[in-house]
Design a protein around this motif. Structure first.
Motif, PDB file in Angstrom:
ATOM      1  N   ARG A   1      27.232   0.981 -35.069  1.00 36.01           N
ATOM      2  CA  ARG A   1      28.690   0.851 -34.977  1.00 36.01           C
ATOM      3  C   ARG A   1      29.174  -0.346 -35.819  1.00 36.01           C
ATOM      4  O   ARG A   1      30.164  -0.256 -36.528  1.00 36.01           O
ATOM      5  CB  ARG A   1      29.099   0.667 -33.497  1.00 36.01           C
ATOM      6  N   ASP A   2      28.358  -1.455 -35.720  1.00 38.59           N
ATOM      7  CA  ASP A   2      28.702  -2.659 -36.508  1.00 38.59           C
ATOM      8  C   ASP A   2      28.701  -2.335 -38.001  1.00 38.59           C
ATOM      9  O   ASP A   2      29.593  -2.733 -38.746  1.00 38.59           O
ATOM     10  CB  ASP A   2      27.699  -3.792 -36.239  1.00 38.59           C
ATOM     11  N   HIS A   3      27.604  -1.624 -38.417  1.00 38.16           N
ATOM     12  CA  HIS A   3      27.474  -1.256 -39.838  1.00 38.16           C
ATOM     13  C   HIS A   3      28.652  -0.423 -40.290  1.00 38.16           C
ATOM     14  O   HIS A   3      29.210  -0.635 -41.370  1.00 38.16           O
ATOM     15  CB  HIS A   3      26.177  -0.481 -40.085  1.00 38.16           C
ATOM     16  N   GLU A   4      29.001   0.567 -39.416  1.00 36.78           N
ATOM     17  CA  GLU A   4      30.132   1.451 -39.750  1.00 36.78           C
ATOM     18  C   GLU A   4      31.416   0.651 -39.906  1.00 36.78           C
ATOM     19  O   GLU A   4      32.182   0.840 -40.838  1.00 36.78           O
ATOM     20  CB  GLU A   4      30.313   2.485 -38.627  1.00 36.78           C
ATOM     21  N   PHE A   5      31.574  -0.305 -38.929  1.00 35.25           N
ATOM     22  CA  PHE A   5      32.778  -1.139 -38.958  1.00 35.25           C
ATOM     23  C   PHE A   5      32.839  -1.971 -40.241  1.00 35.25           C
ATOM     24  O   PHE A   5      33.865  -2.028 -40.926  1.00 35.25           O
ATOM     25  CB  PHE A   5      32.783  -2.060 -37.725  1.00 35.25           C
ATOM     26  N   ILE A   6      31.661  -2.589 -40.588  1.00 33.90           N
ATOM     27  CA  ILE A   6      31.607  -3.410 -41.818  1.00 33.90           C
ATOM     28  C   ILE A   6      31.903  -2.539 -43.039  1.00 33.90           C
ATOM     29  O   ILE A   6      32.622  -2.931 -43.953  1.00 33.90           O
ATOM     30  CB  ILE A   6      30.230  -4.118 -41.944  1.00 33.90           C
ATOM     31  N   GLY A   7      31.325  -1.298 -43.031  1.00 35.50           N
ATOM     32  CA  GLY A   7      31.536  -0.365 -44.150  1.00 35.50           C
ATOM     33  C   GLY A   7      33.010  -0.046 -44.321  1.00 35.50           C
ATOM     34  O   GLY A   7      33.549  -0.143 -45.434  1.00 35.50           O
TER      35      GLY A   7
ATOM     36  N   TYR B   1      35.513  -1.746 -43.149  1.00 39.98           N
ATOM     37  CA  TYR B   1      36.236  -2.976 -43.468  1.00 39.98           C
ATOM     38  C   TYR B   1      36.135  -3.287 -44.962  1.00 39.98           C
ATOM     39  O   TYR B   1      37.131  -3.603 -45.621  1.00 39.98           O
ATOM     40  CB  TYR B   1      35.645  -4.136 -42.650  1.00 39.98           C
ATOM     41  N   SER B   2      34.893  -3.172 -45.528  1.00 40.99           N
ATOM     42  CA  SER B   2      34.712  -3.512 -46.953  1.00 40.99           C
ATOM     43  C   SER B   2      35.433  -2.491 -47.842  1.00 40.99           C
ATOM     44  O   SER B   2      35.990  -2.855 -48.875  1.00 40.99           O
ATOM     45  CB  SER B   2      33.228  -3.592 -47.330  1.00 40.99           C
ATOM     46  N   ARG B   3      35.440  -1.186 -47.395  1.00 38.12           N
ATOM     47  CA  ARG B   3      36.152  -0.163 -48.184  1.00 38.12           C
ATOM     48  C   ARG B   3      37.653  -0.458 -48.199  1.00 38.12           C
ATOM     49  O   ARG B   3      38.310  -0.353 -49.223  1.00 38.12           O
ATOM     50  CB  ARG B   3      35.878   1.233 -47.611  1.00 38.12           C
TER      51      ARG B   3
END
Lengths: 235, 294
Positions: B21-27, B29-31
């Motif tokens: 979930r964190d990775h998805e959120f970071i992804g 966010y960066s997009r």
């Protein structure tokens, strides 16, 4: 015969060279980068001036500090092949080779005959109209040599003539170069990093270190230098 | 024991899910950050483009073609156009003839006072044109330090067409010399050395080897100097005045017409814009040719 006895203060050391090269002999100049090899060629060609000393070619003084004689490069009659070949990029191969003859105000017909002869000998007649910037490294090397030889120089200077070529071409060009130089029968100095060049093209060899001649021997003896002071530490 | 293992596995799965979930959120966010950065740059670009394009578009919109063509017959516009083109062409010729050897020497040789000379050559680029005009007046005006002596021989420079050319040479020469100097610096010195060893004198080498290699850069510089001369206003009005047919160049005529007939002013402005566009296209084409050749 070429007689050199000169000194020049360079940035990090004093260049101090005394050597003779007989007509028809090839002196190979080896040494690390920045040891003064190219500067020595430039001093002989008149592109730079020594601080002291004397340079004479076939008894004619080209530079004499004490007598204040400085013959300009255009009057020295020297064939110089630069490391980058220095072919004029805005001219065709034909015009590059004809350049020295046009300066000598030779008749157009005579120029054409001579240029054709040299370009055919170098295998470049077919690409004579190509711009110098658009030909291969080997073709550039042969064109630069033809341009230097066509003026019938009294001395040949070659600055790392094979370094821009790939290894396979180097072997072929080494043979061609040796034959061409022998046919000229003038003194010749070749700067190189490669001991194979020394062994296959040279008659004598000098190892230059910090502007001084560290070793001077016949070309056959050069391979033994590798046991002691390796002139080319990179290989 | 088996219960503990099952518990550990559940914890591990839960940790992995949290990490995913964190990775998805970071992804996401960066997009989002990347997209907003792109949008920001696009908005900035649109504002900048509009800022430059809008006044030029307004110029064309406010001056219909038939009015522009009619204004072109106005004696004031015709005189200004003729004077501007003649003086700018002469200025470019003077700048090229005098500037080429200066640029070459500056690119190739070191001499005492070179830094000062180079700075002096570049000075008019940053000097306000009005200051240049006053300076020229103080030097060559009737009471100027040189003009005073010229005046004694009956030679008057200020407020003549010659003054227009002098003002243009003063402000436009650095544009040519700087470009020419860079072009000469870009010519590998080994070409020069090769020509010399083949028997060419310095002069022959310059005209047959160096100049042809550097030519595109020199032409670009000359075009820039021509354009700068054409647009020159401040130094000209201060040193040469504003006399129709004699010293009133296009920028001066635009300024004068603004107070009377705006159509003439717009017509001259459109001609200057067209020339400026042509200059930019020419310089870009020349520069591209140089880059491709290298």
């Amino acid at each position: 015969m070429l007689e050199i006895d000169i000194q020049k203060r360079l940035r990090d050391f004093e260049l101090e060279v005394k050597l003779d090269v007989e007509a028809g002999q090839t002196l190979m100049l080896v040494g690390d980068n920045g040891c003064g090899k190219t500067t020595l060629l430039n001093l002989v060609a008149g592109l730079e001036n020594p601080d002291r000393g004397r340079i004479a070619l076939d008894g004619k003084v080209l530079f004499d500090c004490s007598k204040r004689i400085i013959v300009p490069p255009e009057a020295r009659g020297i064939g110089y092949v630069f490391q980058s070949y220095a072919l004029f990029p805005h001219m065709s191969i034909y015009d590059n080779v004809a350049f020295g003859l046009r300066i000598r105000r030779m008749a157009a017909g005579e120029i054409k005959i001579l240029v054709k002869e040299h370009l055919e000998a170098a295998g470049l007649w077919e690409i004579r109209a190509a711009k110098a910037a658009n030909v291969s490294g080997g073709q550039k090397q042969r064109a630069a040599l033809a341009r230097a030889l066509i003026i019938e120089p009294r001395l040949l200077l070659l600055d790392e003539p094979l370094s821009a070529l790939d290894v396979r071409k180097q072997a072929t060009m080494r043979r061609e170069l040796r034959e061409t130089i022998r046919a000229c029968a003038v003194p010749c100095i070749i700067v190189t990093h490669d001991l194979r060049d020394v062994a296959s093209m040279g008659d004598q060899a000098c190892l230059l270190e910090q502007g001084k001649i560290a070793q001077h021997a016949s070309a056959e003896d050069v391979l033994s230098w590798g046991l002691g002071a390796d002139p080319d530490g990179e290989r | 024991m088996s219960q503990n293992i099952a518990c550990d596995q559940t914890e591990l799965i839960a940790e992995r899910e949290t990490a995913n979930r964190d990775h998805e959120f970071i992804g996401i966010y960066s997009r989002l950050a990347r997209a907003s950065l792109k949008a920001g740059i696009a908005v900035l670009l649109i504002i900048a483009m509009s800022f430059i394009a809008l006044p030029i578009i307004a110029l064309f919109l406010k001056s219909p073609l038939d009015t522009t063509l009619q204004s072109l017959r106005d004696p004031m516009a015709l005189d200004a156009l003729r004077l501007s083109l003649t003086t700018s062409a002469l200025t470019t010729l003077i700048v090229v003839v005098m500037g080429t050897p200066i640029a070459y020497v500056s690119a190739r040789f070191h001499y005492f006072g070179k830094e000062i000379a180079d700075s002096l050559i570049d000075l008019p680029v940053i000097m306000p044109p009005a200051v240049a005009g006053i300076a020229l007046l103080m030097a060559f005006g009737r009471m100027g330090i040189v003009g005073h002596y010229l005046n004694a021989f009956g030679i008057s420079v200020a407020f003549t067409t010659l003054a227009v050319i002098m003002a243009q040479v003063f402000v436009s020469s650095p544009f040519y010399i700087r470009q020419a100097r860079t072009s000469f610096e870009d010519v590998d010195v080994s070409f020069e050395n090769a020509a010399r060893t083949l028997g060419a004198s310095r002069v022959y080498t310059f005209f047959h080897v160096i100049l042809p290699i550097a030519i595109n850069g020199l032409i670009s510089g000359a075009i820039m100097a021509f354009a700068r001369s054409l647009g020159e206003f401040g130094a000209t009005i201060m040193f040469a005045g504003n006399f129709q047919g004699r010293t009133q160049t296009m920028p001066l005529a635009i300024y004068t017409a603004m107070q009377g007939d705006l159509d003439v002013s717009l017509c001259l402005s459109i001609i200057l814009v067209a020339i400026s566009f042509a200059v930019i296209i020419l310089v870009r084409t020349m520069t591209r040719r140089v880059t491709r050749r290298c």
